[in-house]
Design a protein around this motif. Structure first.
Motif, PDB file in Angstrom:
ATOM      1  N   GLU A 189     -13.145   2.525  -4.410  1.00 62.23           N
ATOM      2  CA  GLU A 189     -12.031   3.160  -5.124  1.00 62.23           C
ATOM      3  C   GLU A 189     -10.828   2.232  -5.159  1.00 62.23           C
ATOM      4  OE1 GLU A 189     -10.523   6.557  -2.860  1.00 62.23           O
ATOM      5  OE2 GLU A 189     -11.588   5.772  -1.106  1.00 62.23           O
ATOM      6  N   PRO A 190      -9.928   2.439  -6.127  1.00 61.78           N
ATOM      7  CA  PRO A 190      -8.738   1.598  -6.216  1.00 61.78           C
ATOM      8  C   PRO A 190      -7.721   1.945  -5.133  1.00 61.78           C
ATOM      9  CG  PRO A 190      -8.665   3.282  -7.912  1.00 61.78           C
ATOM     10  CD  PRO A 190     -10.017   3.397  -7.246  1.00 61.78           C
ATOM     11  N   LEU A 191      -6.832   0.987  -4.859  1.00 58.42           N
ATOM     12  CA  LEU A 191      -5.806   1.142  -3.831  1.00 58.42           C
ATOM     13  C   LEU A 191      -4.473   1.506  -4.480  1.00 58.42           C
ATOM     14  CD1 LEU A 191      -6.639  -2.124  -1.860  1.00 58.42           C
ATOM     15  CD2 LEU A 191      -7.349   0.193  -1.254  1.00 58.42           C
ATOM     16  N   PRO A 192      -3.801   2.569  -4.019  1.00 59.48           N
ATOM     17  CA  PRO A 192      -2.477   2.908  -4.568  1.00 59.48           C
ATOM     18  C   PRO A 192      -1.434   1.898  -4.106  1.00 59.48           C
ATOM     19  CG  PRO A 192      -3.032   4.369  -2.747  1.00 59.48           C
ATOM     20  CD  PRO A 192      -4.250   3.516  -2.989  1.00 59.48           C
ATOM     21  N   VAL A 193      -0.619   1.381  -5.034  1.00 56.93           N
ATOM     22  CA  VAL A 193       0.340   0.334  -4.698  1.00 56.93           C
ATOM     23  C   VAL A 193       1.710   0.596  -5.316  1.00 56.93           C
ATOM     24  CG1 VAL A 193      -1.407  -1.468  -4.395  1.00 56.93           C
ATOM     25  CG2 VAL A 193      -0.368  -1.122  -6.656  1.00 56.93           C
ATOM     26  N   VAL A 194       2.747   0.094  -4.638  1.00 58.93           N
ATOM     27  CA  VAL A 194       4.120   0.083  -5.149  1.00 58.93           C
ATOM     28  C   VAL A 194       4.754  -1.257  -4.750  1.00 58.93           C
ATOM     29  CG1 VAL A 194       4.485   2.579  -5.065  1.00 58.93           C
ATOM     30  CG2 VAL A 194       4.967   1.191  -3.044  1.00 58.93           C
ATOM     31  N   PRO A 195       5.778  -1.712  -5.480  1.00 59.22           N
ATOM     32  CA  PRO A 195       6.498  -2.914  -5.045  1.00 59.22           C
ATOM     33  C   PRO A 195       7.340  -2.611  -3.804  1.00 59.22           C
ATOM     34  CG  PRO A 195       6.839  -2.464  -7.387  1.00 59.22           C
ATOM     35  CD  PRO A 195       6.233  -1.240  -6.786  1.00 59.22           C
ATOM     36  N   ALA A 196       7.605  -3.637  -3.002  1.00 55.85           N
ATOM     37  CA  ALA A 196       8.473  -3.504  -1.824  1.00 55.85           C
ATOM     38  C   ALA A 196       9.191  -4.819  -1.587  1.00 55.85           C
ATOM     39  CB  ALA A 196       7.650  -3.119  -0.595  1.00 55.85           C
ATOM     40  N   ALA A 197      10.420  -4.735  -1.083  1.00 53.71           N
ATOM     41  CA  ALA A 197      11.187  -5.940  -0.771  1.00 53.71           C
ATOM     42  C   ALA A 197      10.400  -6.794   0.214  1.00 53.71           C
ATOM     43  CB  ALA A 197      12.546  -5.564  -0.190  1.00 53.71           C
ATOM     44  N   HIS A 198      10.289  -8.075  -0.091  1.00 56.52           N
ATOM     45  CA  HIS A 198       9.327  -8.897   0.634  1.00 56.52           C
ATOM     46  C   HIS A 198       9.887 -10.221   1.136  1.00 56.52           C
ATOM     47  CE1 HIS A 198       5.512 -10.612   1.789  1.00 56.52           C
ATOM     48  NE2 HIS A 198       5.588 -11.571   0.890  1.00 56.52           N
ATOM     49  N   TYR A 254      -9.548  -4.163   4.569  1.00 58.74           N
ATOM     50  CA  TYR A 254     -10.630  -3.187   4.476  1.00 58.74           C
ATOM     51  C   TYR A 254     -10.572  -2.186   5.632  1.00 58.74           C
ATOM     52  CZ  TYR A 254     -15.310  -1.176   4.648  1.00 58.74           C
ATOM     53  OH  TYR A 254     -16.371  -0.292   4.716  1.00 58.74           O
ATOM     54  N   GLU A 255     -10.420  -2.707   6.847  1.00 58.43           N
ATOM     55  CA  GLU A 255     -10.400  -1.836   8.026  1.00 58.43           C
ATOM     56  C   GLU A 255      -9.162  -0.937   8.022  1.00 58.43           C
ATOM     57  OE1 GLU A 255     -12.701  -1.294  10.126  1.00 58.43           O
ATOM     58  OE2 GLU A 255     -14.099  -2.883   9.509  1.00 58.43           O
ATOM     59  N   LYS A 256      -8.016  -1.497   7.652  1.00 59.76           N
ATOM     60  CA  LYS A 256      -6.782  -0.717   7.615  1.00 59.76           C
ATOM     61  C   LYS A 256      -6.891   0.424   6.608  1.00 59.76           C
ATOM     62  CE  LYS A 256      -2.323   0.150   8.238  1.00 59.76           C
ATOM     63  NZ  LYS A 256      -1.753   0.620   9.512  1.00 59.76           N
ATOM     64  N   CYS A 257      -7.364   0.104   5.412  1.00 55.35           N
ATOM     65  CA  CYS A 257      -7.486   1.135   4.375  1.00 55.35           C
ATOM     66  C   CYS A 257      -8.523   2.184   4.761  1.00 55.35           C
ATOM     67  CB  CYS A 257      -7.849   0.486   3.036  1.00 55.35           C
ATOM     68  SG  CYS A 257      -6.521  -0.521   2.329  1.00 55.35           S
ATOM     69  N   LEU A 258      -9.621   1.748   5.336  1.00 53.13           N
ATOM     70  CA  LEU A 258     -10.669   2.688   5.750  1.00 53.13           C
ATOM     71  C   LEU A 258     -10.123   3.667   6.789  1.00 53.13           C
ATOM     72  CD1 LEU A 258     -13.622   2.965   4.829  1.00 53.13           C
ATOM     73  CD2 LEU A 258     -14.295   1.790   6.926  1.00 53.13           C
ATOM     74  N   ALA A 259      -9.282   3.157   7.704  1.00 56.37           N
ATOM     75  CA  ALA A 259      -8.683   4.023   8.721  1.00 56.37           C
ATOM     76  C   ALA A 259      -7.760   5.070   8.100  1.00 56.37           C
ATOM     77  CB  ALA A 259      -7.915   3.179   9.729  1.00 56.37           C
ATOM     78  N   LEU A 260      -7.256   4.764   6.898  1.00 57.04           N
ATOM     79  CA  LEU A 260      -6.379   5.701   6.184  1.00 57.04           C
ATOM     80  C   LEU A 260      -7.143   6.566   5.188  1.00 57.04           C
ATOM     81  CD1 LEU A 260      -3.423   3.236   5.512  1.00 57.04           C
ATOM     82  CD2 LEU A 260      -3.455   5.105   7.174  1.00 57.04           C
ATOM     83  N   GLY A 261      -8.464   6.427   5.197  1.00 59.23           N
ATOM     84  CA  GLY A 261      -9.290   7.256   4.328  1.00 59.23           C
ATOM     85  C   GLY A 261      -9.522   6.692   2.947  1.00 59.23           C
ATOM     86  N   LEU A 289       0.838  -1.199   0.000  1.00 64.51           N
ATOM     87  CA  LEU A 289       0.000   0.000   0.000  1.00 64.51           C
ATOM     88  C   LEU A 289       0.873   1.249   0.000  1.00 64.51           C
ATOM     89  CD1 LEU A 289      -2.961   1.002   0.136  1.00 64.51           C
ATOM     90  CD2 LEU A 289      -2.689   1.102   2.626  1.00 64.51           C
ATOM     91  N   TYR A 290       0.612   2.141  -0.953  1.00 62.96           N
ATOM     92  CA  TYR A 290       1.380   3.383  -1.068  1.00 62.96           C
ATOM     93  C   TYR A 290       0.660   4.471  -0.284  1.00 62.96           C
ATOM     94  CZ  TYR A 290       3.672   7.446  -3.168  1.00 62.96           C
ATOM     95  OH  TYR A 290       4.355   8.621  -3.369  1.00 62.96           O
ATOM     96  N   HIS A 291       1.124   4.671   0.944  1.00 64.31           N
ATOM     97  CA  HIS A 291       0.511   5.666   1.816  1.00 64.31           C
ATOM     98  C   HIS A 291       1.500   5.972   2.935  1.00 64.31           C
ATOM     99  CE1 HIS A 291      -2.193   7.482   4.775  1.00 64.31           C
ATOM    100  NE2 HIS A 291      -3.058   7.672   3.797  1.00 64.31           N
ATOM    101  N   PRO A 292       1.685   7.246   3.294  1.00 61.32           N
ATOM    102  CA  PRO A 292       2.668   7.581   4.333  1.00 61.32           C
ATOM    103  C   PRO A 292       2.349   6.961   5.684  1.00 61.32           C
ATOM    104  CG  PRO A 292       1.321   9.495   3.763  1.00 61.32           C
ATOM    105  CD  PRO A 292       1.071   8.454   2.719  1.00 61.32           C
ATOM    106  N   GLY A 293       1.082   6.605   5.912  1.00 62.35           N
ATOM    107  CA  GLY A 293       0.711   5.998   7.178  1.00 62.35           C
ATOM    108  C   GLY A 293       0.754   4.490   7.170  1.00 62.35           C
ATOM    109  N   ALA A 294       1.218   3.894   6.054  1.00 62.52           N
ATOM    110  CA  ALA A 294       1.233   2.420   5.954  1.00 62.52           C
ATOM    111  C   ALA A 294       2.408   1.972   5.096  1.00 62.52           C
ATOM    112  CB  ALA A 294      -0.074   1.936   5.344  1.00 62.52           C
ATOM    113  N   GLN A 295       3.617   2.313   5.539  1.00 58.34           N
ATOM    114  CA  GLN A 295       4.789   2.089   4.707  1.00 58.34           C
ATOM    115  C   GLN A 295       5.140   0.623   4.515  1.00 58.34           C
ATOM    116  OE1 GLN A 295       7.957   4.509   6.219  1.00 58.34           O
ATOM    117  NE2 GLN A 295       6.922   6.425   5.796  1.00 58.34           N
ATOM    118  N   THR A 296       4.673  -0.237   5.392  1.00 58.41           N
ATOM    119  CA  THR A 296       5.006  -1.659   5.258  1.00 58.41           C
ATOM    120  C   THR A 296       3.759  -2.535   5.169  1.00 58.41           C
ATOM    121  OG1 THR A 296       5.094  -1.995   7.660  1.00 58.41           O
ATOM    122  CG2 THR A 296       7.144  -1.348   6.580  1.00 58.41           C
TER     123      THR A 296
END
Length: 546
Positions: A344-353, A331-338, A250-257
């Protein structure tokens, strides 16, 4: 550090397990009826990659599926580099391993049935030709971890040490005894002191090393400790160039991982550009269900081509109730982030996993050092090849923990604990007043690994990364030799070692295969060969001295 005086260890146990995720706790529970077990956890028992795993665990439970199909899918995803023997062993033992988890109390989602025997709801994820993913909604790892933690806490033969770092393994290098492992030095974070554990056997279950990258889906504890310790103890590593970048963080400053499980795409989520157009059909015939390396590179390519900060994952075309039922945590995590993923679609980026390579083991989880085992993400069993298929990771943890347990039980009475071990000498070190140096080196390492050794690589980028690593290793070696240990110093020391192994492995591979993509070597070689590194090759490097 020089360990000089012989003394009685702080702890004595039959088996020391370093790590407290699915691999470590499964091993502890299988051994506990036969031996005294000490489990070392760097943080709280509920912290670690297992707890945050969303998707599920793969095994053949559907009558229309088959073990042969699971084998074939895994081999294809591994881009020709899997060990067929390891794949067959894992898939053939998958169902029994999951049944063991069920017997422990893990509540996998079921389909309502009056037939008596439970019928499990099975997801399908990228690379799988059938629905074979058992899951607990979208928080499978949490269900597994909390269940195993409850079981472990109740067992009288299992001692738990939380908030302890492993510093180094004690082997013939420190003791002068025959080649074997004799225990470990551990750092008590509460009392800020190094203590000693003597053990007949030691198992590394420390997870992967994705914290070596600036952007990762992993928790903070994933700093490659087991890989680095095993390397310093004389173990080979394999395929360290294959670090899996999960396509959808998830690409969001409040959910970096915060990871967005592959099961979303399995249930119809589509990847889209900022203008709403799909792009995965242009990259692979399986589109959104292509293997992770393909999807991650496609997202990375589109972001760079368009100059976009992210791509979008859209499941809003599915009924809202379906989304909330299948993905309640997300769903709950994303809703808490607005973000309302039902609309609506979720913004995403790749991350080392995920670290697909690791410490070389056999099918008993044995390493090159007698008495030392490695299980889970820390190990290279040959299962994953050049790209891990979704939901084979927790499976590997349970299958190989059981294999290690059987092997250790057969040898318990044949090994004696060494009760006199070299003590840890701090007589010539001081408290550090330069913590800022560790922080600076930490950030520098993770940034250049992301820039130079990420999803797309070149020879020049790898050479630059290795030069930076060698400079950091000299600084860290001097720092480690002169100052008392700390959590940040121990993790940085291990991460720099792992970074070297990743880069040297990547430089050895003169092709692009699976997760390793080098613009200077874009083609496949006709033969797929694992990349093996041996400590003896690099003994002059200060990073390899214990």
């Amino acid at each position: 550090m020089q360990q000089l005086m012989q003394q009685k260890p702080t702890y004595e146990t039959d088996v020391l397990i370093i790590g407290s995720g699915a691999a470590g706790l499964t091993l502890a529970l299988h051994l506990a009826e036969h031996a005294r077990i000490l489990v070392l956890s760097k943080g709280p028992l509920t912290e670690g990659s297992t707890y945050y795993a969303q998707g599920g665990i793969a095994a053949v439970f559907d009558e229309d599926d088959s073990i042969d199909s699971h084998i074939d899918d895994t081999l294809v995803a591994g881009a020709g580099l899997c060990s067929r023997e390891a794949v067959e062993y894992t898939t053939q033992n998958a169902r029994a391993s999951l049944q063991w988890l069920i017997d422990q109390g893990v509540g996998f989602d079921q389909i309502d049935s009056n037939a008596g025997a439970p019928r499990y709801h099975l997801n399908r994820e990228g690379g799988h030709s059938h629905r074979r993913i058992l899951h607990a909604a979208d928080a499978t790892g949490k269900a597994v971890q909390t269940t195993l933690v409850d079981r472990v806490r109740q067992h009288p033969n299992i001692q738990l040490l939380e908030r302890f770092n492993a510093v180094d393994l004690i082997t013939s290098r420190q003791t002068g005894r025959p080649h074997a492992v004799y225990g470990a030095y551990i750092w008590n974070r509460k009392h800020e002191q190094v203590e000693t554990v003597a053990a007949k056997f030691v198992a590394l279950a420390t997870g992967g090393a994705s914290k070596v990258y600036q952007y990762t889906s992993n928790p903070d504890v994933a700093s490659g400790d087991g890989i680095a310790m095993a390397w310093r103890a004389g173990c080979r590593t394999a395929n360290m160039e294959f670090n899996q970048f999960h396509p959808t963080c998830l690409y969001h400053p409040g959910a970096q991982t915060f990871l967005l499980t592959e099961a979303l795409r399995g249930e119809g989520a589509l990847l889209k550009r900022p203008d709403g157009s799909r792009f995965m059909p242009e990259f692979h015939e399986a589109a959104e269900l292509a293997p992770r390396d393909v999807v991650a590179r496609a997202i990375d390519y589109e972001m760079k081509r368009l100059g976009a900060d992210c791509m979008y994952l859209d499941i809003s075309h599915q009924p809202a109730d379906f989304i909330k039922e299948h993905f309640p945590t997300i769903y709950e995590k994303c809703l808490a982030l607005g973000i309302d993923m039902t609309k609506e679609p979720l913004p995403v980026v790749p991350a080392a996993h995920y670290t697909c390579g690791g410490v070389v083991t056999d099918l008993h989880a044995q390493t090159d050092v007698p008495g030392l085992y490695a299980i889970g993400e820390v190990a290279y069993t040959g299962l994953h090849g050049a790209n891990r298929m979704a939901s084979n990771s927790l499976l590997e943890c349970v299958v190989f923990a059981q294999a290690a347990a059987k092997h250790i039980i057969q040898r318990l009475d044949k090994v004696q604990i060494t009760t006199q071990l070299p003590s840890w000498d701090e007589s010539k070190v001081n408290d550090s007043d330069e913590e800022v140096i560790i922080q600076h080196n930490w950030h520098e390492l993770r940034l250049f690994m992301w820039d130079y050794v990420g999803i797309v690589r070149t020879n020049k980028r790898l050479e630059r990364a290795l030069r930076r690593i060698e400079m950091l290793q000299h600084e860290i070696h001097d720092y480690y030799a002169n100052f008392k240990v700390s959590n940040n110093l121990l993790e940085l020391r291990n991460l720099v070692q792992v970074a070297e192994l990743i880069v040297r492995s990547a430089m050895e591979r003169k092709e692009s295969r699976g997760l390793h993509y080098n613009l200077d070597h874009p083609d496949l070689l006709p033969e797929a060969v694992p990349t093996l590194l041996t400590p003896a090759q690099f003994r002059t490097n200060p990073g390899n001295t214990a």
